[in-house]
Motif scaffolding. Sequence first.
Motif, PDB file in Angstrom:
ATOM      1  N   LEU A  74       4.591  48.146  52.974  1.00 17.67           N
ATOM      2  CA  LEU A  74       4.992  48.960  54.115  1.00 17.67           C
ATOM      3  C   LEU A  74       3.928  50.033  54.338  1.00 17.67           C
ATOM      4  CD1 LEU A  74       7.320  49.853  56.101  1.00 17.67           C
ATOM      5  CD2 LEU A  74       8.045  51.399  54.292  1.00 17.67           C
ATOM      6  N   ILE A  81       2.933  53.142  56.855  1.00 12.32           N
ATOM      7  CA  ILE A  81       3.414  53.996  57.953  1.00 12.32           C
ATOM      8  C   ILE A  81       2.363  55.064  58.233  1.00 12.32           C
ATOM      9  CG2 ILE A  81       5.217  55.613  58.710  1.00 12.32           C
ATOM     10  CD1 ILE A  81       7.187  54.149  56.943  1.00 12.32           C
ATOM     11  N   VAL A 103      12.957  60.009  57.388  1.00  9.33           N
ATOM     12  CA  VAL A 103      12.799  58.594  57.711  1.00  9.33           C
ATOM     13  C   VAL A 103      13.587  57.798  56.670  1.00  9.33           C
ATOM     14  CG1 VAL A 103      11.160  56.698  58.040  1.00  9.33           C
ATOM     15  CG2 VAL A 103      10.484  59.030  58.642  1.00  9.33           C
ATOM     16  N   ASP A 104      14.568  57.053  57.140  1.00 10.12           N
ATOM     17  CA  ASP A 104      15.364  56.234  56.212  1.00 10.12           C
ATOM     18  C   ASP A 104      14.831  54.808  56.232  1.00 10.12           C
ATOM     19  OD1 ASP A 104      17.083  58.356  55.571  1.00 10.12           O
ATOM     20  OD2 ASP A 104      18.241  58.022  57.401  1.00 10.12           O
ATOM     21  N   ILE A 105      14.321  54.369  55.102  1.00 14.04           N
ATOM     22  CA  ILE A 105      13.767  53.020  54.988  1.00 14.04           C
ATOM     23  C   ILE A 105      14.884  52.114  54.463  1.00 14.04           C
ATOM     24  CG2 ILE A 105      11.900  51.631  54.007  1.00 14.04           C
ATOM     25  CD1 ILE A 105      10.722  53.971  55.490  1.00 14.04           C
ATOM     26  N   LEU A 146      15.223  47.558  51.446  1.00 14.98           N
ATOM     27  CA  LEU A 146      15.821  47.031  50.219  1.00 14.98           C
ATOM     28  C   LEU A 146      17.322  46.799  50.375  1.00 14.98           C
ATOM     29  CD1 LEU A 146      13.718  49.203  47.792  1.00 14.98           C
ATOM     30  CD2 LEU A 146      13.649  46.735  47.919  1.00 14.98           C
ATOM     31  N   ALA A 152       4.519  51.043  49.204  1.00 13.89           N
ATOM     32  CA  ALA A 152       4.459  51.864  50.428  1.00 13.89           C
ATOM     33  C   ALA A 152       3.184  52.693  50.471  1.00 13.89           C
ATOM     34  CB  ALA A 152       5.672  52.788  50.477  1.00 13.89           C
ATOM     35  N   ILE A 162       2.071  55.639  52.903  1.00 18.02           N
ATOM     36  CA  ILE A 162       2.570  56.456  54.017  1.00 18.02           C
ATOM     37  C   ILE A 162       1.638  57.631  54.269  1.00 18.02           C
ATOM     38  CG2 ILE A 162       4.525  57.847  54.843  1.00 18.02           C
ATOM     39  CD1 ILE A 162       6.354  56.092  53.138  1.00 18.02           C
ATOM     40  N   LYS A 174       0.427  59.214  50.835  1.00 22.41           N
ATOM     41  CA  LYS A 174       0.940  58.866  49.508  1.00 22.41           C
ATOM     42  C   LYS A 174       1.095  57.355  49.390  1.00 22.41           C
ATOM     43  CE  LYS A 174       3.316  63.197  48.567  1.00 22.41           C
ATOM     44  NZ  LYS A 174       4.532  63.861  48.099  1.00 22.41           N
ATOM     45  N   PHE A 206       2.689  54.485  46.857  1.00 24.83           N
ATOM     46  CA  PHE A 206       3.611  54.358  45.729  1.00 24.83           C
ATOM     47  C   PHE A 206       4.412  53.069  45.822  1.00 24.83           C
ATOM     48  CE2 PHE A 206       7.205  55.509  48.408  1.00 24.83           C
ATOM     49  CZ  PHE A 206       6.619  56.292  49.388  1.00 24.83           C
ATOM     50  N   ILE A 241       8.274  51.339  45.307  1.00 25.66           N
ATOM     51  CA  ILE A 241       9.716  51.530  45.131  1.00 25.66           C
ATOM     52  C   ILE A 241      10.280  50.214  44.607  1.00 25.66           C
ATOM     53  CG2 ILE A 241      11.917  51.928  46.321  1.00 25.66           C
ATOM     54  CD1 ILE A 241      10.296  54.434  46.360  1.00 25.66           C
ATOM     55  N   SER A 242      10.950  50.293  43.473  1.00 30.37           N
ATOM     56  CA  SER A 242      11.507  49.078  42.871  1.00 30.37           C
ATOM     57  C   SER A 242      13.023  49.245  42.704  1.00 30.37           C
ATOM     58  CB  SER A 242      10.861  48.855  41.499  1.00 30.37           C
ATOM     59  OG  SER A 242      11.594  47.908  40.774  1.00 30.37           O
ATOM     60  N   PRO A 267      10.111  56.764  42.319  1.00 31.89           N
ATOM     61  CA  PRO A 267       8.956  56.017  42.815  1.00 31.89           C
ATOM     62  C   PRO A 267       7.854  55.984  41.753  1.00 31.89           C
ATOM     63  CG  PRO A 267       9.100  58.168  43.858  1.00 31.89           C
ATOM     64  CD  PRO A 267      10.331  58.012  43.039  1.00 31.89           C
TER      65      PRO A 267
END
Lengths: 158, 460
Positions: A44, A46, A118-120, A123, A134, A136, A143, A145, A147-148, A154
């Motif tokens: 992702l 952004i 911002v709500d992703i 997942l 991500a 961003i 940044k 990072f 996300i798992s 993160p």
Amino acid sequence: MAVFKYTAIVLFLLVSACAPEPTNSYCSTHKSAHKEHQMEVAKLVINANKKGLVEVNFSLPSNQLEKTNERLKQVENILEVRGQGSCTLVSIDVNQEGESVKAKYHLDCGVNKPLKQVDIKLLDNFPNIDEVEADIKTAAVRKHFVISRQCKKPIFEF
Amino acid sequence: MRVIKQFFSTAEDLELIGNKSEIDGLFRLQRRNVILFITLCYGLGYVCRLALNVVKKPLMDAGVFTPEEMGIIGSTMLYGYALGKFTNGFLADYAHVGRFFAAGLLLSAMTNMGMGFSNVVWLSATLWMLNGWFQGFGAPSSVVSLASWYSNSERGRYYGLWSTAHSIGEGLTYLGVAFLVAAAPKGLGLSWQWGFWTPAIICVGAAFLVYQYLPDRPRTLGLPTVADWRQDHGEAKTGVDESIWKTQLKVLTIPSIWILALASSSMYITRYAINSWGNVYLQEIRGFDLFDANLFIFFNTVAGIAGCLVYGLVSDKWFNARRPPANFIFGLLELLPLFVIFYGPKDPLILAAALIVYGFGLSGILASLGGLFAIDIAPKKVAGAAMGFIGIFSYIGAGMQDYISGKLIGESEIAFNFAVSGQQTTVFFYDYSKPIVFWVGASVVSIVLAGALWRVRASE
């Protein structure tokens, strides 16, 4: 002298009563292991600039989609942007490229109307995705990072 | 209450010792103890003051406190310190400074201990404000000791030496405490609580040392005043028979002291901005990890040791104990690197070099604006009050800075929330451009105000 003695005893008792937090071995080692499966991970990107334009690029291996890429055509399945003003969806572009699917979204949130949240939702809405890498960038900072699903926090600097 | 007052009060003056060699010997011994233990223990005490700054980012990342809440907590400490430095400055003129200083360190250790157990804003803010108050015992005690044991023409050098304690303490915190909480392999990866508990243990040790070795005034030991002993008197010996309280009030009527207070206040805005938010900025905006970010801040504090020493020497020797020319030079050395740090190239080496020059300049000018220049201007027997007066302004500035910076940073926040299996992981993004203008602007104001005192000279 007695004050110092009893203070030292109290300090020792307080400190010795504490135990370290439990750690998840996958999360603690993933920083170095991520590169091994980086190609198979959803990505992702952004870019939110000063002019209020938000560009979102999302790509993932097609085997991580349940059936079709129809859900990618609805931006609300991917993310929800909240700022001082409302954001307008400018364009959506979803394409199959080889074994991966790529989606691009452009939003216009207006000049001088800074983003707040911002709500992703990737997942939550795509159960086959276990991990998102991500990248961003806002007007001030960038940044990178991971996300798992397995990690509460993160993972940076992989 | 009377017992407490008696315990902390300075002793009665003793009859002068007749034997000159005994006087010389005692002076040499006690002067060595004074400079050694005020420097060492003030430095160690600093660790209890700055612990929060190192664990700020872990606390924000863990969602324990927001930047604005961190700003509130940080500012309460500085307000507590401002008040403590002011009131304790007045009290220190009456106190046995060894006991007074030790009490402050011990109480500060207790509040640090408590901070490790709190994740509630109001409780942390209260504890940290109390910590500020207790931290305010140290500087007036040290300055009263310096004024009592060192004379005008040498005070710049010894004040510079003592001022290295700020840098020693900051260095210990930014490297030592960061090592404890930074993730492995650079650090031990301990939880943020250890960032408070370890300083608490260190401060208990420092309290013991200062209690044992820091002496009362020379006259309470049967020694003459240091000015008489060294035959080193200033321009006018005013108010010799006046009460301490009356002389203390006179400090407030000196216009230079007010200008100095405002200059110091502005410089403290920049100082505490870098101390409180510098390592967070380096992690958030420049992408360094916790250990490296604190290492950069450590460079600035180490350079500060040299800055203090060189400032004392330069102002004493080159400018014949005149502080304003040295203030101007060190002010520029502080200001110019700020532009490089925030607006210059992103190369880590250039950043490190800029922080070193900044730390060097800042410590020099702070040694002067934050105390040395004030005790030059004020009557010597109320050095503590003069220092306290400057201190309250300085730390009100620093406290306002912490809150304003936290608010500006918090307002720029963008939260990226990742919903993961019913839970939520949040990554915060901040913009430091507005706080940076505030921090750099404060330095400019400070240098201009300090320049207005160009013709001011020392008294007594």
